[in-house]
Design a protein around this motif. Structure first.
Motif, PDB file in Angstrom:
ATOM      1  N   SER A 267       0.889  -1.359  -0.154  1.00  0.00           N
ATOM      2  CA  SER A 267       0.198  -0.025  -0.005  1.00  0.00           C
ATOM      3  C   SER A 267       0.974   1.207  -0.015  1.00  0.00           C
ATOM      4  O   SER A 267       0.361   2.283  -0.551  1.00  0.00           O
ATOM      5  CB  SER A 267      -0.903   0.177   1.204  1.00  0.00           C
ATOM      6  OG  SER A 267      -0.274   0.247   2.225  1.00  0.00           O
ATOM      7  N   VAL A 268       2.175   1.378   0.629  1.00  0.00           N
ATOM      8  CA  VAL A 268       2.829   2.248   0.612  1.00  0.00           C
ATOM      9  C   VAL A 268       3.355   2.735  -0.651  1.00  0.00           C
ATOM     10  O   VAL A 268       3.355   3.690  -1.143  1.00  0.00           O
ATOM     11  CB  VAL A 268       3.940   2.301   1.724  1.00  0.00           C
ATOM     12  CG1 VAL A 268       5.038   3.290   1.543  1.00  0.00           C
ATOM     13  CG2 VAL A 268       3.518   2.150   3.181  1.00  0.00           C
ATOM     14  N   ARG A 269       4.033   1.740  -1.289  1.00  0.00           N
ATOM     15  CA  ARG A 269       4.399   1.608  -2.675  1.00  0.00           C
ATOM     16  C   ARG A 269       3.339   2.328  -3.805  1.00  0.00           C
ATOM     17  O   ARG A 269       3.743   3.182  -4.647  1.00  0.00           O
ATOM     18  CB  ARG A 269       4.802   0.338  -3.256  1.00  0.00           C
ATOM     19  CG  ARG A 269       6.301  -0.323  -2.559  1.00  0.00           C
ATOM     20  CD  ARG A 269       6.601  -1.392  -3.303  1.00  0.00           C
ATOM     21  NE  ARG A 269       5.656  -2.646  -3.519  1.00  0.00           N
ATOM     22  CZ  ARG A 269       5.668  -3.773  -2.871  1.00  0.00           C
ATOM     23  NH1 ARG A 269       6.611  -3.677  -1.700  1.00  0.00           N
ATOM     24  NH2 ARG A 269       4.967  -4.473  -2.845  1.00  0.00           N
ATOM     25  N   ALA A 270       2.182   1.756  -3.589  1.00  0.00           N
ATOM     26  CA  ALA A 270       1.163   2.367  -4.408  1.00  0.00           C
ATOM     27  C   ALA A 270       1.066   3.894  -4.333  1.00  0.00           C
ATOM     28  O   ALA A 270       0.673   4.637  -4.847  1.00  0.00           O
ATOM     29  CB  ALA A 270      -0.321   1.794  -4.047  1.00  0.00           C
TER      30      ALA A 270
ATOM     31  N   VAL B 160      11.660  -3.039   6.484  1.00  0.00           N
ATOM     32  CA  VAL B 160      10.677  -2.883   5.457  1.00  0.00           C
ATOM     33  C   VAL B 160      10.921  -2.053   4.759  1.00  0.00           C
ATOM     34  O   VAL B 160      10.715  -2.290   3.456  1.00  0.00           O
ATOM     35  CB  VAL B 160       9.143  -3.018   6.058  1.00  0.00           C
ATOM     36  CG1 VAL B 160       8.207  -2.761   5.140  1.00  0.00           C
ATOM     37  CG2 VAL B 160       9.007  -3.749   7.398  1.00  0.00           C
ATOM     38  N   PHE B 161      11.316  -0.687   5.015  1.00  0.00           N
ATOM     39  CA  PHE B 161      11.539   0.083   3.785  1.00  0.00           C
ATOM     40  C   PHE B 161      12.818  -0.349   3.125  1.00  0.00           C
ATOM     41  O   PHE B 161      12.934   0.056   1.828  1.00  0.00           O
ATOM     42  CB  PHE B 161      11.713   1.488   4.696  1.00  0.00           C
ATOM     43  CG  PHE B 161      10.344   2.259   4.564  1.00  0.00           C
ATOM     44  CD1 PHE B 161      10.289   3.193   3.596  1.00  0.00           C
ATOM     45  CD2 PHE B 161       9.883   1.938   5.525  1.00  0.00           C
ATOM     46  CE1 PHE B 161       9.222   4.020   3.488  1.00  0.00           C
ATOM     47  CE2 PHE B 161       8.524   2.865   5.697  1.00  0.00           C
ATOM     48  CZ  PHE B 161       8.000   3.930   4.541  1.00  0.00           C
ATOM     49  N   ALA B 162      13.669  -0.673   3.781  1.00  0.00           N
ATOM     50  CA  ALA B 162      14.861  -1.275   3.133  1.00  0.00           C
ATOM     51  C   ALA B 162      14.883  -2.138   1.995  1.00  0.00           C
ATOM     52  O   ALA B 162      15.436  -2.200   1.034  1.00  0.00           O
ATOM     53  CB  ALA B 162      16.092  -1.624   4.142  1.00  0.00           C
ATOM     54  N   LYS B 163      14.104  -3.149   2.389  1.00  0.00           N
ATOM     55  CA  LYS B 163      13.852  -4.464   1.791  1.00  0.00           C
ATOM     56  C   LYS B 163      12.837  -4.167   0.710  1.00  0.00           C
ATOM     57  O   LYS B 163      12.911  -4.722  -0.538  1.00  0.00           O
ATOM     58  CB  LYS B 163      13.815  -5.573   2.283  1.00  0.00           C
ATOM     59  CG  LYS B 163      14.861  -6.063   3.180  1.00  0.00           C
ATOM     60  CD  LYS B 163      14.498  -7.149   4.157  1.00  0.00           C
ATOM     61  CE  LYS B 163      15.594  -7.443   5.031  1.00  0.00           C
ATOM     62  NZ  LYS B 163      15.319  -8.819   6.003  1.00  0.00           N
ATOM     63  N   GLU B 164      11.650  -3.573   1.009  1.00  0.00           N
ATOM     64  CA  GLU B 164      10.444  -3.653   0.063  1.00  0.00           C
ATOM     65  C   GLU B 164       9.749  -2.344  -0.617  1.00  0.00           C
ATOM     66  O   GLU B 164       9.160  -2.293  -1.268  1.00  0.00           O
ATOM     67  CB  GLU B 164       9.301  -4.376   0.939  1.00  0.00           C
ATOM     68  CG  GLU B 164       9.654  -5.778   1.451  1.00  0.00           C
ATOM     69  CD  GLU B 164       8.441  -6.383   2.174  1.00  0.00           C
ATOM     70  OE1 GLU B 164       7.563  -6.273   1.670  1.00  0.00           O
ATOM     71  OE2 GLU B 164       8.620  -6.593   3.482  1.00  0.00           O
TER      72      GLU B 164
END
Length: 294
Positions: free
Chosen positions: A251-254, A282-286
């Motif tokens: 959802s953050v990426r979207a 999570v920010f680092a990997k995804e």
């Protein structure tokens, strides 16, 4: 798209003694994770209701905090989102920003705004003039910054700011000067100041997409009026991401992809669960590697 991290809360597990080591762990991990910038607020009271906090909850002075972060990091840019123009005399404020820029190796933003937290100002005994006067002071501060950073010494006389012999020694390392960010979303005054004086703007996602787009459209109009290329303004956003709440990496990426489509190139986020540290992983990997392509 770049991703920045705002740290607006210092209410961390372990109390006051834990602030220093926990900030060190947060920013070193965040820089390793690929965050482009770190930001703190210019407040002396906490914002009532932020992440459920009250105005008496812990709050650190912004430029002292950024000086500490400068010594802990090597790559991430550093800024105040944003400095309240009423709190420091403008010429002294610019010396402070110069110092931060030099000691960070040329990584400072100069974030500035008209200030809004009247209860805070009154509580600390700081004069809080009417909005029109605060905007006049803001514009004079921006004019002074432009004049000072163009020379080794300048004299300035305005309606509110008088500085007969301000020196610019040592000069900041950022070329041609620290990036100037004006915070706020007012379509008439704020966006005009961005178009005339700033390198970047910051618009909060809490206003919703329609108002964000209207603000960008207003900025574009002001750029056309002053003969400036709209593309030269760095468009930054501010969002709250709660990965322990209702948000997910997808959802953050979207959300960030939508912001990129609007023209934002630098998304700044704050994290209510930051001190759990897991969100940084999570920010680092995804998230950060994916949105770098936007």
């Amino acid at each position: 798209m770049y991703v920045g991290l705002q740290i607006p809360s210092f209410k961390c597990p372990g109390g006051t003694a834990a602030i220093r080591p926990l900030l060190k762990e947060v920013v070193t991990r965040a820089e390793e994770a690929g965050f482009y910038s770190f930001w703190v607020m210019d407040h002396f009271y906490q914002i009532q209701g932020l992440f459920g906090e009250t105005y008496t909850d812990p709050m650190m002075e912004c430029y002292t905090t950024l000086g500490y972060l400068a010594g802990l990091t090597e790559r991430a840019y550093l800024g105040v989102l944003v400095t309240g123009v009423i709190y420091r005399y403008p010429s002294i404020l610019l010396k402070t920003v110069n110092t931060l820029d030099i000691l960070s190796g040329g990584r400072a933003y100069f974030g500035i705004g008209a200030a809004w937290y009247e209860q805070e100002a009154r509580g600390f005994g700081v004069p809080f003039p009417a909005l029109a006067e605060r905007f006049e002071l803001l514009e004079e501060t921006l004019k002074l910054a432009k004049a000072l950073w163009a020379s080794d010494q300048t004299a300035f006389e305005g309606k509110h700011v008088v500085a007969p012999a301000v020196t610019n020694n040592p000069r900041p390392l950022s070329q041609p000067h620290p990036r100037v960010m004006v915070g706020g979303s007012g379509p008439k005054k704020t966006m005009r100041l961005v178009a005339q004086y700033a390198d970047a703007c910051n618009i909060s996602e809490r206003f919703g997409r329609e108002r964000m787009q209207q603000t960008l459209d207003a900025l574009k109009g002001h750029c056309e009026s002053v003969g400036r290329d709209y593309a030269t303004v760095e468009k930054t956003s501010l969002s709250t991401v709660h990965l322990s709440g209702g948000d997910t990496a997808a959802s953050v990426r979207a959300r960030l992809k939508d912001l990129a489509a609007m023209g934002f190139t630098h998304a700044i986020v704050n994290l209510p669960d930051l001190y759990e540290l897991r969100p940084l992983e999570v920010f680092a990997k995804e998230i950060i590697p994916a949105v770098a392509e936007f």
